[in-house]
Design a protein around this motif. Sequence first.
Motif, PDB file in Angstrom:
ATOM      1  N   LEU A   1      -2.158   4.472   6.672  1.00 30.28           N
ATOM      2  CA  LEU A   1      -1.517   3.392   5.917  1.00 30.28           C
ATOM      3  C   LEU A   1      -1.548   2.059   6.669  1.00 30.28           C
ATOM      4  CD1 LEU A   1       1.668   4.880   4.191  1.00 30.28           C
ATOM      5  CD2 LEU A   1      -0.227   3.687   3.081  1.00 30.28           C
ATOM      6  N   PHE A   2      -1.739   2.115   7.981  1.00 32.34           N
ATOM      7  CA  PHE A   2      -1.720   0.892   8.786  1.00 32.34           C
ATOM      8  C   PHE A   2      -3.091   0.227   8.891  1.00 32.34           C
ATOM      9  CE2 PHE A   2       1.895   3.319  10.568  1.00 32.34           C
ATOM     10  CZ  PHE A   2       2.898   2.381  10.401  1.00 32.34           C
ATOM     11  N   VAL A   3      -4.159   0.950   8.562  1.00 30.45           N
ATOM     12  CA  VAL A   3      -5.512   0.466   8.848  1.00 30.45           C
ATOM     13  C   VAL A   3      -5.804  -0.897   8.220  1.00 30.45           C
ATOM     14  CG1 VAL A   3      -7.978   0.885   8.455  1.00 30.45           C
ATOM     15  CG2 VAL A   3      -6.506   2.738   9.264  1.00 30.45           C
ATOM     16  N   PHE A   4      -5.649  -1.009   6.914  1.00 28.80           N
ATOM     17  CA  PHE A   4      -6.023  -2.254   6.236  1.00 28.80           C
ATOM     18  C   PHE A   4      -5.046  -3.403   6.522  1.00 28.80           C
ATOM     19  CE2 PHE A   4      -7.995   1.191   3.743  1.00 28.80           C
ATOM     20  CZ  PHE A   4      -9.323   0.847   3.971  1.00 28.80           C
TER      21      PHE A   4
ATOM     22  N   LEU B   1       0.829  -1.205   0.000  1.00 33.64           N
ATOM     23  CA  LEU B   1       0.000   0.000   0.000  1.00 33.64           C
ATOM     24  C   LEU B   1       0.867   1.260   0.000  1.00 33.64           C
ATOM     25  CD1 LEU B   1      -2.825  -0.965   2.533  1.00 33.64           C
ATOM     26  CD2 LEU B   1      -2.967  -0.883   0.042  1.00 33.64           C
ATOM     27  N   ARG B   2       1.993   1.206   0.695  1.00 33.34           N
ATOM     28  CA  ARG B   2       2.853   2.391   0.751  1.00 33.34           C
ATOM     29  C   ARG B   2       3.434   2.716  -0.624  1.00 33.34           C
ATOM     30  NH1 ARG B   2       8.502   3.658   3.890  1.00 33.34           N
ATOM     31  NH2 ARG B   2       8.355   5.916   3.654  1.00 33.34           N
ATOM     32  N   LYS B   3       3.774   1.676  -1.390  1.00 34.90           N
ATOM     33  CA  LYS B   3       4.311   1.899  -2.732  1.00 34.90           C
ATOM     34  C   LYS B   3       3.279   2.553  -3.642  1.00 34.90           C
ATOM     35  CE  LYS B   3       7.818  -1.756  -2.943  1.00 34.90           C
ATOM     36  NZ  LYS B   3       8.228  -3.026  -3.619  1.00 34.90           N
ATOM     37  N   LYS B   4       2.000   2.229  -3.413  1.00 31.80           N
ATOM     38  CA  LYS B   4       0.944   2.752  -4.273  1.00 31.80           C
ATOM     39  C   LYS B   4       0.417   4.098  -3.815  1.00 31.80           C
ATOM     40  CE  LYS B   4      -2.187   0.163  -5.922  1.00 31.80           C
ATOM     41  NZ  LYS B   4      -3.369  -0.716  -6.076  1.00 31.80           N
ATOM     42  N   SER B   5       0.856   4.584  -2.665  1.00 30.50           N
ATOM     43  CA  SER B   5       0.317   5.831  -2.131  1.00 30.50           C
ATOM     44  C   SER B   5       1.409   6.899  -2.065  1.00 30.50           C
ATOM     45  CB  SER B   5      -0.263   5.605  -0.734  1.00 30.50           C
ATOM     46  OG  SER B   5       0.755   5.216   0.161  1.00 30.50           O
ATOM     47  N   THR B   6       0.970   8.112  -1.861  1.00 30.72           N
ATOM     48  CA  THR B   6       1.894   9.225  -1.670  1.00 30.72           C
ATOM     49  C   THR B   6       2.098   9.422  -0.182  1.00 30.72           C
ATOM     50  OG1 THR B   6       1.103  10.306  -3.690  1.00 30.72           O
ATOM     51  CG2 THR B   6       2.315  11.661  -2.108  1.00 30.72           C
ATOM     52  N   ASP B   7       3.262   9.053   0.306  1.00 32.88           N
ATOM     53  CA  ASP B   7       3.562   9.158   1.727  1.00 32.88           C
ATOM     54  C   ASP B   7       4.305  10.462   1.972  1.00 32.88           C
ATOM     55  OD1 ASP B   7       3.988   8.758   4.367  1.00 32.88           O
ATOM     56  OD2 ASP B   7       5.056   6.854   4.181  1.00 32.88           O
ATOM     57  N   HIS B   8       3.711  11.353   2.782  1.00 33.28           N
ATOM     58  CA  HIS B   8       4.311  12.654   3.049  1.00 33.28           C
ATOM     59  C   HIS B   8       5.324  12.591   4.188  1.00 33.28           C
ATOM     60  CE1 HIS B   8       1.515  14.580   0.290  1.00 33.28           C
ATOM     61  NE2 HIS B   8       0.527  13.928   0.876  1.00 33.28           N
ATOM     62  N   ILE B   9       5.513  11.414   4.750  1.00 36.13           N
ATOM     63  CA  ILE B   9       6.478  11.241   5.838  1.00 36.13           C
ATOM     64  C   ILE B   9       7.752  10.637   5.257  1.00 36.13           C
ATOM     65  CG2 ILE B   9       6.917  10.098   8.046  1.00 36.13           C
ATOM     66  CD1 ILE B   9       3.942  10.116   8.571  1.00 36.13           C
TER      67      ILE B   9
END
Length: 246
Positions: free
Chosen positions: A117-120, A35-43
């Motif tokens: 990002l941790f929910v699912f 999921l992190r690879k597919k999302s824009t992580d601002h951290i």
Amino acid sequence: MTLPFAPVFLGYQINIHLVLEYLAFFLGFRYYLFLRKKSTDHISGINRLSIILGAILGAFLGSRIMGFLENPVLPDSVESWVAIFNFKTIMGGLFGGLLGVELSKKIIGEKQSSGDLFVFPILLGIFIGRIGCFLSGINEFTYGEKTSFFMGMNLGDGLKRHPLALYELIFVSFLFLFLWKLKDKELKNGMLFRYFMIAYFAFRFCIEFLKPNVFFLFGLSSIQLLCLLCLIYYHKTILSLFKNAS
């Protein structure tokens, strides 16, 4: 199939709960990376690592502390101390992980919300873990009181009991689908995790009434008190939900 389910492989009896518990951690983490690879992580990467480490440490301590507080009996032998170390509960892990994350963010000065990002991955892990609890029957303290309810099952002691792990599997499945649809809406960063925590802890507060707990404080189990603490922690979000619904 009879419960508890204890398969034998190559002459060795498999602890199905332990196997599925490790599988839950592995697949949950792999799902998080996906999921992190597919999302824009601002951290930033280093801050995200610090947050994950804080979550792991907080979850480890929280799960053990709450596992002990479910039935706080002081040990009188080395074996008893070892047994206490093995007591754990997902509720303490979640709330301890939350506190660990918040403390880590304060230390590193991170202001961005980090929970969505941790929910699912967490829900996936809970689902797999609860399959192990269900298959373990009365060997795991996730069974319920005796009942004549149509869903009552023999979990290994010849009595019809509430299969609480099965109830939780159903709830977690619906919660996953609900939050999955909700994630496409324009939510404030961090709200998805808050909704997950509120829903899951409210569910666990209610379902604890069906559990044969032996330790109570103010008429509530230690898990229920933790649930109330979590709901108080998110009281502003809960009040906002009621305000928007009215």
